[in-house]
Design a protein around this motif. Sequence first.
Motif, PDB file in Angstrom:
ATOM      1  N   ALA A 138       0.828  -1.202   0.000  1.00 46.50           N
ATOM      2  CA  ALA A 138       0.000   0.000   0.000  1.00 46.50           C
ATOM      3  C   ALA A 138       0.865   1.255   0.000  1.00 46.50           C
ATOM      4  O   ALA A 138       0.522   2.258  -0.631  1.00 46.50           O
ATOM      5  CB  ALA A 138      -0.927  -0.007   1.215  1.00 46.50           C
ATOM      6  N   ILE A 139       2.006   1.206   0.693  1.00 49.36           N
ATOM      7  CA  ILE A 139       2.912   2.351   0.708  1.00 49.36           C
ATOM      8  C   ILE A 139       3.566   2.520  -0.667  1.00 49.36           C
ATOM      9  O   ILE A 139       3.781   3.647  -1.128  1.00 49.36           O
ATOM     10  CB  ILE A 139       3.989   2.182   1.800  1.00 49.36           C
ATOM     11  N   ASN A 140       3.876   1.420  -1.341  1.00 47.37           N
ATOM     12  CA  ASN A 140       4.395   1.511  -2.711  1.00 47.37           C
ATOM     13  C   ASN A 140       3.426   2.283  -3.595  1.00 47.37           C
ATOM     14  O   ASN A 140       3.825   3.183  -4.344  1.00 47.37           O
ATOM     15  CB  ASN A 140       4.596   0.110  -3.304  1.00 47.37           C
ATOM     16  N   GLU A 141       2.164   1.924  -3.526  1.00 44.93           N
ATOM     17  CA  GLU A 141       1.156   2.584  -4.347  1.00 44.93           C
ATOM     18  C   GLU A 141       1.018   4.055  -3.968  1.00 44.93           C
ATOM     19  O   GLU A 141       0.941   4.935  -4.837  1.00 44.93           O
ATOM     20  CB  GLU A 141      -0.192   1.880  -4.192  1.00 44.93           C
ATOM     21  N   LEU A 142       1.007   4.324  -2.676  1.00 42.70           N
ATOM     22  CA  LEU A 142       0.870   5.706  -2.213  1.00 42.70           C
ATOM     23  C   LEU A 142       2.042   6.556  -2.706  1.00 42.70           C
ATOM     24  O   LEU A 142       1.850   7.649  -3.238  1.00 42.70           O
ATOM     25  CB  LEU A 142       0.807   5.736  -0.684  1.00 42.70           C
ATOM     26  N   TYR A 143       3.264   6.060  -2.541  1.00 42.57           N
ATOM     27  CA  TYR A 143       4.447   6.834  -2.956  1.00 42.57           C
ATOM     28  C   TYR A 143       4.393   7.138  -4.449  1.00 42.57           C
ATOM     29  O   TYR A 143       4.663   8.275  -4.875  1.00 42.57           O
ATOM     30  CB  TYR A 143       5.714   6.038  -2.619  1.00 42.57           C
ATOM     31  N   ARG A 144       4.064   6.153  -5.256  1.00 43.69           N
ATOM     32  CA  ARG A 144       4.061   6.357  -6.709  1.00 43.69           C
ATOM     33  C   ARG A 144       2.970   7.312  -7.157  1.00 43.69           C
ATOM     34  O   ARG A 144       3.167   8.090  -8.083  1.00 43.69           O
ATOM     35  CB  ARG A 144       3.932   5.004  -7.408  1.00 43.69           C
ATOM     36  N   ARG A 145       1.844   7.287  -6.500  1.00 48.17           N
ATOM     37  CA  ARG A 145       0.765   8.202  -6.882  1.00 48.17           C
ATOM     38  C   ARG A 145       1.052   9.622  -6.420  1.00 48.17           C
ATOM     39  O   ARG A 145       0.657  10.589  -7.064  1.00 48.17           O
ATOM     40  CB  ARG A 145      -0.571   7.709  -6.322  1.00 48.17           C
ATOM     41  N   LEU A 146       1.758   9.757  -5.319  1.00 45.74           N
ATOM     42  CA  LEU A 146       2.076  11.100  -4.828  1.00 45.74           C
ATOM     43  C   LEU A 146       3.233  11.731  -5.590  1.00 45.74           C
ATOM     44  O   LEU A 146       3.213  12.930  -5.892  1.00 45.74           O
ATOM     45  CB  LEU A 146       2.416  11.055  -3.329  1.00 45.74           C
ATOM     46  N   TYR A 147       4.273  10.946  -5.910  1.00 41.23           N
ATOM     47  CA  TYR A 147       5.510  11.528  -6.446  1.00 41.23           C
ATOM     48  C   TYR A 147       5.800  11.155  -7.898  1.00 41.23           C
ATOM     49  O   TYR A 147       6.707  11.729  -8.500  1.00 41.23           O
ATOM     50  CB  TYR A 147       6.691  11.130  -5.557  1.00 41.23           C
ATOM     51  N   ASN A 148       5.083  10.193  -8.458  1.00 39.78           N
ATOM     52  CA  ASN A 148       5.183   9.879  -9.878  1.00 39.78           C
ATOM     53  C   ASN A 148       6.630   9.724 -10.350  1.00 39.78           C
ATOM     54  O   ASN A 148       7.082  10.430 -11.265  1.00 39.78           O
ATOM     55  CB  ASN A 148       4.483  10.977 -10.699  1.00 39.78           C
ATOM     56  N   PRO A 149       7.408   8.807  -9.772  1.00 37.12           N
ATOM     57  CA  PRO A 149       8.806   8.634 -10.202  1.00 37.12           C
ATOM     58  C   PRO A 149       8.869   8.105 -11.633  1.00 37.12           C
ATOM     59  O   PRO A 149       8.014   7.329 -12.054  1.00 37.12           O
ATOM     60  CB  PRO A 149       9.366   7.610  -9.203  1.00 37.12           C
ATOM     61  N   PRO A 150       9.883   8.512 -12.391  1.00 32.85           N
ATOM     62  CA  PRO A 150      10.000   8.054 -13.782  1.00 32.85           C
ATOM     63  C   PRO A 150      10.445   6.597 -13.858  1.00 32.85           C
ATOM     64  O   PRO A 150      10.994   6.041 -12.902  1.00 32.85           O
ATOM     65  CB  PRO A 150      11.072   8.987 -14.357  1.00 32.85           C
ATOM     66  N   ALA A 151      10.220   5.998 -15.010  1.00 34.98           N
ATOM     67  CA  ALA A 151      10.611   4.593 -15.193  1.00 34.98           C
ATOM     68  C   ALA A 151      12.126   4.435 -15.257  1.00 34.98           C
ATOM     69  O   ALA A 151      12.671   3.439 -14.794  1.00 34.98           O
ATOM     70  CB  ALA A 151       9.974   4.040 -16.470  1.00 34.98           C
ATOM     71  N   PHE A 152      12.811   5.454 -15.792  1.00 35.40           N
ATOM     72  CA  PHE A 152      14.261   5.355 -15.952  1.00 35.40           C
ATOM     73  C   PHE A 152      14.915   6.685 -15.575  1.00 35.40           C
ATOM     74  O   PHE A 152      14.944   7.609 -16.387  1.00 35.40           O
ATOM     75  CB  PHE A 152      14.624   5.003 -17.402  1.00 35.40           C
ATOM     76  N   PRO A 153      15.430   6.804 -14.351  1.00 35.07           N
ATOM     77  CA  PRO A 153      16.101   8.051 -13.960  1.00 35.07           C
ATOM     78  C   PRO A 153      17.434   8.202 -14.679  1.00 35.07           C
ATOM     79  O   PRO A 153      17.991   7.232 -15.195  1.00 35.07           O
ATOM     80  CB  PRO A 153      16.313   7.887 -12.448  1.00 35.07           C
ATOM     81  N   THR A 154      17.935   9.431 -14.713  1.00 36.59           N
ATOM     82  CA  THR A 154      19.188   9.716 -15.390  1.00 36.59           C
ATOM     83  C   THR A 154      20.364   9.095 -14.644  1.00 36.59           C
ATOM     84  O   THR A 154      20.380   9.040 -13.420  1.00 36.59           O
ATOM     85  CB  THR A 154      19.394  11.242 -15.487  1.00 36.59           C
ATOM     86  N   ILE A 155      21.365   8.636 -15.388  1.00 38.25           N
ATOM     87  CA  ILE A 155      22.583   8.094 -14.773  1.00 38.25           C
ATOM     88  C   ILE A 155      23.260   9.183 -13.955  1.00 38.25           C
ATOM     89  O   ILE A 155      23.402  10.322 -14.395  1.00 38.25           O
ATOM     90  CB  ILE A 155      23.549   7.557 -15.848  1.00 38.25           C
TER      91      ILE A 155
END
Length: 241
Positions: A180-197
């Motif tokens: 549930a925390i995984n879902e909450l974090y992703r909906r709040l902060y919308n992290p990208p699929a591939f961050p920059t190196i």
Amino acid sequence: MSNSDKLKAHLALIDQNKNYIIEAIGRQRWFRFKNTPNVIFDRDTNMLWLDHREFPYGKNKNKIPYSIDDGYAQVRKMLAEKNRHGIGNCMDWTIPTVDEFKQLIEDKTFPLLDLYDRTIKGKSRWCTQSGCINLDRDGVVSNDDAFILPCSHAYVPRTPKSTPDVFIDNQLDPIFHDGAINELYRRLYNPPAFPTIRRPTKPPIEGFEQSDLLKYIAELEEQLALEREQRPSFVFSLTER
């Protein structure tokens, strides 16, 4: 509702729900990331440890340790080559210090530590900047051949910063034990699929492009602080889809 109003409402939801994230982080020291595989993050130090199946922890398909001759010169050369390719989205993999490795193995919850035989990946001798650290001998440092578990300081901030800020600023998608925390974090902060190196020559919060949401957060932060007494009374539901 205008885009500005939508962002304000979203920021209000973040403000009301961020404690769920903080509490979850407090219960979990070691993190993997959905968008940065093959690394293990240490909440206590902000350091990364490489866990890559194809990484040569030893010679001859990981069966033979590296020679300590010339201060593990072969290890240093190999890491320099790997850093050119940004393995694990980082380019500063190095040999850990004795203190860094000891702090790692003192926590019995480290994911790669086998409590039964006190080994990491079935090996007991590991490279440090000062020599081989031997898990069979309670962390004694000696001049022996050893395997390598590289570490990275790419997410260690130059100034004190909370773990949630480290995750958000670096666009990381942490995997929590609580779904549930995984879902909450992703909906709040919308992290990208591939961050920059992450390049080692740049400060920790540079070298990546922030999402539009994070830019708006910075722009509206001061305004939101003035409006908190009038913020919405509802709270984001962990079960909402």
